[in-house]
Design a protein around this motif. Structure first.
Motif, PDB file in Angstrom:
ATOM      1  N   TRP A  94     -26.248 -13.851 -45.278  1.00 52.15           N
ATOM      2  CA  TRP A  94     -27.074 -13.073 -44.342  1.00 52.15           C
ATOM      3  C   TRP A  94     -26.427 -13.032 -42.954  1.00 52.15           C
ATOM      4  O   TRP A  94     -26.445 -12.019 -42.269  1.00 52.15           O
ATOM      5  CB  TRP A  94     -28.460 -13.705 -44.278  1.00 52.15           C
ATOM      6  CG  TRP A  94     -29.484 -12.878 -43.570  1.00 52.15           C
ATOM      7  CD1 TRP A  94     -29.637 -11.531 -43.622  1.00 52.15           C
ATOM      8  CD2 TRP A  94     -30.503 -13.359 -42.699  1.00 52.15           C
ATOM      9  NE1 TRP A  94     -30.694 -11.123 -42.851  1.00 52.15           N
ATOM     10  CE2 TRP A  94     -31.257 -12.244 -42.268  1.00 52.15           C
ATOM     11  CE3 TRP A  94     -30.877 -14.626 -42.254  1.00 52.15           C
ATOM     12  CZ2 TRP A  94     -32.342 -12.349 -41.419  1.00 52.15           C
ATOM     13  CZ3 TRP A  94     -31.969 -14.737 -41.418  1.00 52.15           C
ATOM     14  CH2 TRP A  94     -32.682 -13.606 -40.991  1.00 52.15           C
ATOM     15  N   TYR A 106     -38.928  -0.655 -41.198  1.00 50.42           N
ATOM     16  CA  TYR A 106     -38.625  -1.732 -42.150  1.00 50.42           C
ATOM     17  C   TYR A 106     -39.719  -1.888 -43.206  1.00 50.42           C
ATOM     18  O   TYR A 106     -39.447  -1.837 -44.409  1.00 50.42           O
ATOM     19  CB  TYR A 106     -38.440  -3.043 -41.389  1.00 50.42           C
ATOM     20  CG  TYR A 106     -38.261  -4.240 -42.267  1.00 50.42           C
ATOM     21  CD1 TYR A 106     -37.035  -4.511 -42.863  1.00 50.42           C
ATOM     22  CD2 TYR A 106     -39.322  -5.110 -42.522  1.00 50.42           C
ATOM     23  CE1 TYR A 106     -36.869  -5.612 -43.678  1.00 50.42           C
ATOM     24  CE2 TYR A 106     -39.165  -6.217 -43.337  1.00 50.42           C
ATOM     25  CZ  TYR A 106     -37.937  -6.464 -43.906  1.00 50.42           C
ATOM     26  OH  TYR A 106     -37.777  -7.551 -44.718  1.00 50.42           O
ATOM     27  N   HIS A 128     -23.949  -9.514 -40.847  1.00 48.49           N
ATOM     28  CA  HIS A 128     -24.214  -9.048 -39.492  1.00 48.49           C
ATOM     29  C   HIS A 128     -23.040  -9.332 -38.549  1.00 48.49           C
ATOM     30  O   HIS A 128     -23.183  -9.204 -37.331  1.00 48.49           O
ATOM     31  CB  HIS A 128     -25.496  -9.696 -38.946  1.00 48.49           C
ATOM     32  CG  HIS A 128     -26.737  -9.167 -39.607  1.00 48.49           C
ATOM     33  ND1 HIS A 128     -27.302  -9.764 -40.717  1.00 48.49           N
ATOM     34  CD2 HIS A 128     -27.500  -8.073 -39.342  1.00 48.49           C
ATOM     35  CE1 HIS A 128     -28.369  -9.082 -41.099  1.00 48.49           C
ATOM     36  NE2 HIS A 128     -28.514  -8.044 -40.280  1.00 48.49           N
ATOM     37  N   GLN A 148     -31.448  -6.955 -46.688  1.00 45.25           N
ATOM     38  CA  GLN A 148     -32.357  -7.474 -45.658  1.00 45.25           C
ATOM     39  C   GLN A 148     -33.691  -7.938 -46.266  1.00 45.25           C
ATOM     40  O   GLN A 148     -34.766  -7.672 -45.712  1.00 45.25           O
ATOM     41  CB  GLN A 148     -32.606  -6.414 -44.576  1.00 45.25           C
ATOM     42  CG  GLN A 148     -31.352  -5.903 -43.896  1.00 45.25           C
ATOM     43  CD  GLN A 148     -30.630  -7.011 -43.125  1.00 45.25           C
ATOM     44  OE1 GLN A 148     -31.256  -7.851 -42.504  1.00 45.25           O
ATOM     45  NE2 GLN A 148     -29.311  -7.006 -43.180  1.00 45.25           N
TER      46      GLN A 148
END
Length: 316
Positions: free
Chosen positions: A30, A161, A34, A70
């Protein structure tokens, strides 16, 4: 429970040799997704390098896919696994690895600022401890960041989202339902085909068995007719020979011997053998399929044979 009710990350946990390693793997992935100005291949190589000693036993591809998606629920679950199964020192080690992969190039992305704070919070690492660890590893203090564990964070940074996740979940649910419907339909079709195939096979076997029985019956009847015809021919030949012989009134012993097809001087063994042969030849049961007249003639001949045998065995 149906496998369709598990998320991809839950399935990985179920299959993993070490759930802690799998959970840590997702947390690090994760962070890596990014990282700015890093290719996918570089991310995977870095993840493989950092986790070379892990014992999870599965490919990195699915983990990277979950990290790219995500999936916050999966990430929270991974953090819960690490927090529950690891000691404080082990949790600090996980956070150490996360800071390392987030700051390899000296820069830390804005997203990773939030992500590292989120991981520190989920792993029960105090903010002061987290700040100290970050400064020791990077040589600079950690700026304050928002708390991405709150819905307000996602509403600011990604307003779509929750709506996107809901649409994705509905699409996945519909896809799974369609796949199940197709699978059930294929199963019914295959079952129907198998039943038809088995029925055809059973029908063919039944017809073959019927043909074999008919053939055996026909062959048995043909052989029986042939035996009867041979017996009649022998009998006709016998009577023709008898008619050709000059007539001379024989005594009873000669007559009995003639009935059994023997000549004077025959032994008791010869008489027994001749009787068995003539009894089999003229027994009425052999003519059960003939007319009543044929059966009556056979009974008379058999009686003559038996009377001749009884007489000879008593007088020779």
């Amino acid at each position: 429970m149906s496998i369709a009710r598990f998320s991809p990350f839950e399935l990985l946990l179920l299959k993993s040799r070490s759930q802690v390693d799998t959970a840590t793997l997702l947390l690090l992935a994760w962070v890596l997704v990014h990282r700015q100005h890093v290719s996918e291949g570089q991310r995977r190589r870095r993840l493989a390098q950092v986790t070379a000693q892990f014992r999870h036993g599965h490919e990195l591809g699915p983990i990277m896919g979950i990290a790219h998606s995500q999936d916050l629920q999966a990430i929270q679950l991974a953090a819960e696994v690490v927090r529950k199964e690891c000691s404080k020192e082990q949790s600090l080690s996980v956070l150490h690895q996360a800071i390392t992969v987030a700051t390899d190039d000296g820069e830390i992305s804005l997203n990773n600022h939030y992500i590292l704070g989120f991981l520190a919070d989920l792993l029960n690492v105090a903010p002061t401890t987290f700040s100290t660890l970050f400064q020791e590893l990077t040589g600079r203090p950690l700026r304050s960041a928002e708390d991405p564990s709150r819905d307000a964070y996602w509403q600011v940074h990604d307003p779509e989202y929750h709506a996107r996740k809901q649409r994705d979940a509905q699409a996945a649910k519909q896809k799974a339902k369609d796949a199940q419907t197709k699978a059930e339909q294929r199963q019914r079709e295959n079952k129907h085909k198998q039943q038809n195939k088995q029925h055809q096979k059973d029908q063919a076997q039944h017809e073959q068995a019927q043909r074999e029985r008919t053939k055996q019956q026909q062959e048995g009847a043909r052989q029986e007719r042939a035996r009867q015809e041979q017996a009649r021919q022998r009998e006709r030949q016998h009577w023709k020979q008898e008619k050709k012989r000059p007539y001379s009134p024989p005594d009873r012993t000669h007559r009995a011997l003639a009935v059994l097809g023997l000549t004077p001087g025959a032994s008791r063994t010869d008489i027994r053998r001749a009787y068995r042969r003539m009894a089999q030849l003229h027994h009425p049961d052999r003519f059960y399929s003939g007319s009543e007249h044929q059966i009556a003639l056979a009974s008379a001949r058999f009686q003559r044979v038996k009377s001749a045998y009884d007489y000879l065995m008593q007088n020779i």
